[in-house]
Design an enzyme around this catalytic site. Sequence first.
Site, PDB file in Angstrom:
ATOM      1  N   ASP A 368      90.762  53.565 126.777  1.00 18.53           N
ATOM      2  CA  ASP A 368      92.178  53.214 126.866  1.00 18.53           C
ATOM      3  C   ASP A 368      92.955  54.363 127.464  1.00 18.53           C
ATOM      4  O   ASP A 368      93.897  54.185 128.233  1.00 18.53           O
ATOM      5  CB  ASP A 368      92.728  52.953 125.460  1.00 18.53           C
ATOM      6  CG  ASP A 368      92.380  51.575 124.979  1.00 18.53           C
ATOM      7  OD1 ASP A 368      92.988  50.624 125.454  1.00 18.53           O
ATOM      8  OD2 ASP A 368      91.467  51.458 124.138  1.00 18.53           O
ATOM      9  N   GLU A1373      81.862  29.921  96.663  1.00 16.52           N
ATOM     10  CA  GLU A1373      81.645  29.493  98.043  1.00 16.52           C
ATOM     11  C   GLU A1373      82.675  28.494  98.571  1.00 16.52           C
ATOM     12  O   GLU A1373      83.104  28.586  99.723  1.00 16.52           O
ATOM     13  CB  GLU A1373      80.242  28.878  98.178  1.00 16.52           C
ATOM     14  CG  GLU A1373      79.146  29.887  97.966  1.00 16.52           C
ATOM     15  CD  GLU A1373      77.780  29.240  97.915  1.00 16.52           C
ATOM     16  OE1 GLU A1373      77.007  29.399  98.861  1.00 16.52           O
ATOM     17  OE2 GLU A1373      77.494  28.564  96.904  1.00 16.52           O
TER      18      GLU A1373
END
Length: 1441
Positions: A368, A1373
């Site tokens: 960057d 879950e």
Amino acid sequence: MDRAQKKKKLVFAINGERFELFGVDPSTTLLEFLRSRTRYRGAKLGCGEGGCGACVVLLSKYDPVLEKVEDFTVSSCLTLLCSLHGCSITTTEGLGNRKDGFHPIHQRFAGFHASQCGFCTPGMCMSLFSALLNSEKTPGPDPPSGFSKLTVSEIEKSISGNLCRCTGYRPIADVCKSFASDVDLEDLGLNCFWRKGENKEEMLSRLPFYSHSNEICTFPEFLKKEIKSKSLSDFNDYYWYSPASIEELQSLLETEEDGNRIKLVVGNTGVGYYKEQEQYKRYIDLRHIPELSLIRRDKTGIEIGAAVTISKAIQALKEESEGGFHSNGEMIKKIADHMEKVASKNLRNTASLGGNLIMAQRNHFPSDIATILLAVDSSIVIQTGPERTELTLGEFLERPPCDFKTIIISVRIPSWESVRRFLFETKTKLHFESYRAAQRPLGNALPYLNAAFLAEVSSCKTSVVVESIRLAFGAYGTKYAIRARKVEGLLAGKSLGLNLLFEAIELLKATVVPEEGTSCPAYRISLAVGFLFDFLYPMLEAGSTNLYGGLNGVYMDTLLKKNSKHESNNDHVHMPSLLSSGNQLVEFNREYSPVGEPTKKAGAEIQASGEAIYVDDIPSPKDCLHGAFIYSTRPLARIKDIQFKSPPELYGVVRVISIDDIPERGENLGSKTMFGTEHLLEEVYMDLPVDFYNDVDKGKACRLKKPLYGLEQSPRAWFDRFRSALVVFDYTQTKSDHILFVKKRGSLVSVLVVYVDDIIVTGNDLSEIDTLKKNLHKEFDIKDLGELKYFIGIEVVRSKHGIFMSQRKYVLDLLQEAGKLRIRAADTPIDQNHRINDSEGELVKDIKLGSQYHFYMETQTALAVPEEDNCMVVYSSVQCPQITQIVVARCLGVPCHNVRVITRRVGGGFGGKAMKAMPVATACALAAHKLQRPVRIYLNRKTDMIMAGGRHPMKINFSVGFKSSGKITALHLDILINAGISADISPILPLNILGALKKYNWGSLSFDIKICKTNHSSKTAMRAPGDVQGSFIAEAIIEHVASTLSLEVNTVRSKNLHTFESLKLFYDSSAGEALEYTLPSILDKLSASSKFHQRDAEIRQYNSCSKWRKRGISMVPILYEVSLRPTPGKVSVLNDGSIVVEVGGIELGQGLWTKVKQMTAFALSPVKCDTSGDLLERVRVIQADTLSLVQGGMTAGSTTSEASCEVVRICCNELVERLTPLKERLQEKMGPISWNMLILQANLQAVNLSASAYYVPEVTPMRYLNYGAAVSEVEVDLLTGATSILQTDIIYDCGQSLNPAVDMGQIEGAFVQGIGFFMLEEYLSNSDGLVVSEGTWTYKIPTIDTIPKQFNVEILNSGHHQKHVLSSKASGEPPLLLAVSVHCATRAAIREARKDHFKWCSSDGSHLTFQLDVPATMPVVKELCGLDNVERYLQSLLSHK
Ligand SMILES: Cc1cc2nc3c(=O)[nH]c(=O)nc-3n(C[C@H](O)[C@H](O)[C@H](O)COP(=O)(O)OP(=O)(O)OC[C@H]3O[C@@H](n4cnc5c(N)ncnc54)[C@H](O)[C@@H]3O)c2cc1C
Ligand code: FES
Ligand code: FES
């Protein structure tokens, strides 16, 4: 000690303790040292590449002149030990501990329920601690007592570089916020300090007090003294050198000819990306050369020394922007802002500017910094030999890669002072902007593309004139950042207009061209276009409305922002806000107290303070060896030989363990499921073809001295893609005896030579193989499995119940008349009334679903210690110790009673430590057995990712019939499941898929599900295996039907929701009683509480006004079937009244121990005596030990906590029965008695104080259904495809929660893991089947900046469920499925974008039916919104001109 010796002495402190070392291996990292040579195990190894934050510690440096201590966090996995001379390290243990008292950070992590498995917690604590510590050093008024100076939004960011896979971050954000000066305590979530509704003073008084005067001493006095007295000279030895001048450095470099032997180093973060395969002879630390660490500011610019860290550079730039020499403050600030997106703070604190730029130049790292500095015309000073050169950054990047003797001295960002003078004269203005598109808004992810633009513009009457412009682009699959010079040339000197902009964009597309092999090339090009458009279009607009003319000033950004109709998209550079708030609503149930209370997690404080022991924290026993797997480098291959690049002894390799090492009576067994077994190690073929070594550089390659294997192997064995052999290292035998461990395990590179075999088909039932072979290409088109090159076949798996789960075709046909669900063979016709053909509409579509990696923070690990009489103790991080015991015993050929498997805690499992942990434990045991020495394995992240397999990818084809009202009448599904190379648990997938898919009433349902054997690592259980895909498939079908009929998706959903009658038909006894079917009422409640309809209308309004951002909202129900399994338990009361509990279930972070503790206290309460205090405090749940408690089974399927609680209740009931008569007798005699007295008397009177039981669930409640619903609202950025989750509201039915805090954690954590699956995580293999997502660089799990900004969760207490464990329901879950709401909302937003896009193209309405893939990553979303949306938009404007 003479002077030379002094120089060789490495001195530093850890938690106030002095360390003095000689002869340190220079490649030793701080983490290696901490974990293998000290008693501090708090810092954990999660990735070894700077990407997870598990290893974060505080590093403190002392400046004797200023008498100041500088404190900052570092990733200890990359920090080299030798660089710490004269420094002090603080780990989480240094903040506090059980003995001396925990730090308020530890206490708040526990109290806010912010630590589940706890593996990430020490790193989180240190990141937060550093932020607090440093805020105290900032100027400004003192904060209110008990708080820090940081604000809520600042403090949340302190943990943005830390990953957590369990909690979903919301509670961690609460911990951070609880220290913020501007926090409203009422905004903080569920905790065990206060209850909602208490007044603020009370709340504050309950919060563990934080005071900066309690501050930890981060730099010990003795070290200060040594530094001041100069008794600590620079650390230099032969392997590590710290030159004090450029000249000294040059003369060191002169003496070396081979660049591979010497390494210049500053922060050493580069090895996080470029893993080092070989050892360097010598390290040269550049940080002591004053010139390289200077920051000089004057009127000509800012010059930053190459060894200056990115953090320091940011700080200097910020200071400059706030009133330095330069008028270009706004630009400087934007550069600093952009730099804050580079890596994470922990990295930036040591990573240097020079290191970054040299990586960009030499290795073509997607930097960057190079891009932004290129845009502002920076220059760079380099030195090679005596020659010093100043180059523009562009010239530097374009040069051939620098050799190791070229040093970067400094970087200069020029001042625009001269320009400024010019500007005032000519009335031109500057405009600067920088951009990056990455998976995570706050950084910690490399960009797909970055860009920075600087324009000098002037105005004429109706337009803006671009006087000059610099356009830099990088990281898009280019060798280095480039300037789009042709585009610059085109724009320079011209008036901005639509035609010019369009022309510039077309030219840009020919300039920004990713190199071959770059992923998503078209997407990256579209980003470049989008960013340029975002930069220029507001100026164009401003010019045409003459807003711009006549205003003086250097920068025009503020002006543009205020006036532009175009919503700028550069938020991805400016700091986005994080999670702003969350609400948790819980209906408490105190009927069974302490069950039902939000008790804090057992052991949470010691997890935070680093005292909790995970398998890799167990100190290595004497003579311990370390194991590493050698895995195949090619899929579907025969292993011909294993070779090392250099003699294995050099690496400290003691032995390669092969199948020949399996004892005579043992088996080559690595794991086992109810569906079959898997090999532990594979054989090597010695019948080598003549040209076998052609590829191998014989000069370098070194064959093992003796063949590993005999020639008697079977001619056609299947080879898994891993576990061909195990290498065992002795680190005490390597060149220096300063060990080190983890990294080297991974960095040993063995050359595995493999040979690709033909595709063959196997099966258990031989009679079927021929048919399969014949039909392979006909029936199952290879292309059907996507890009897979090798599709092996359909595995015939016979389940316990005698059904070929995957081989045959079944029809699940709903016969209303019979009132029953029937399974019939496919050749029987479907009931005429429900045939698809009779429907009013029919739709046939394909869906593809990818894999997901568990990304538990602790990778697979085990330690095996041989014991007397052929016994073995195995410490394993496994979800099923009992099965592991069987596998180890069979592999070693010993009876099970010779094998003790111990599991205390697991650093995250999510299903991945069920089957896949077994081979790791077994391999350790085998090597330990063979060598009669302890052996441990801790897989590095890459090996773990290669072996893990992950979630099952699948390809679905559905045909759905429906009426014009949206009522679905029939559904047929063809599903191909990619199971990988072996069965594992794959045969359970069809049932799970259907279990969740049946949440809607499909009328007739038929399906043909095939489990396919492929050349991938075997897929395994991952949280909600099959269920999450089933639920998604259901939603995809509903959405398709809705778009085909142009109906509201919600209308179609409600049309097809079950009545209780149809639910019964689809689920039979699992459906329970009518009252238990809470889904319809949950949906009503959620619709009201989330203001769904009102927000839906607001979103429509927003979308009609917003061109480049679109929003979507979606409400999704879920239904999840679970079943309980038999579980053992044992409760014993010890002599002093303390209670010890053993259960079959394993503590994975899901709070099982906490619930079990609560249940024990509740179930023993009938004999609790008034004076006995809190029973809860007396209970300890202990580690699983397979020789102490048998039949432990497996911790999986969401119900282990319930089952473990139930068995404990049975045990306690037994104890209560034994103790009650005694208690009554004693009370009669003595009046009230204490618990201790009762137990004392029970002992005296020979009452059996230990009860064990085996809970076997009754058939009816064994399976039951869970319900929940979620509303999610998202915003999609149409220029980048980035999706932000603005709000999520969840209602989840926990029955009567056993512990609402634990269940809340499960719901939020699962939901965020679901976000990962649906939106972010790409667990990819290449076309050969090799895993290519190998670490934190390529695999991105959610971080704090990617979760919903507003996250509201309500736990519904749905009352009494007679047949459940204290009326509770599962939470582990099912909530993961709710994340599909984010995906559906994204789809809704994309739909809006497509409406505009196709309007611009004047196309018809067919575009509204489309498929959004999973995960809906930025490129996927952008593609659907239109990669060419900018061009289309401009064209439409041009055509209307
Ligand atoms: C997890 C992670 C995420 C990252 N994310 C980003 C990102 O988003 N964007 C981005 O731009 N970068 C990113 N980086 C790269 C990071 O900026 C660089 O690793 C860092 O700046 C290198 O500096 P260092 O001091 O650690 O170099 P070191 O690792 O010490 O050295 C790196 C190389 O440079 C050489 N070297 C160092 N200084 C000099 C010098 N003065 N002269 C000559 N040679 C020298 C060394 O010999 C070595 O070969 C990331 C890195 C990590 C580990
Ligand atoms: S960042 Fe160091 S272990 Fe992950
Ligand atoms: S608690 Fe954060 S990774 Fe488990």
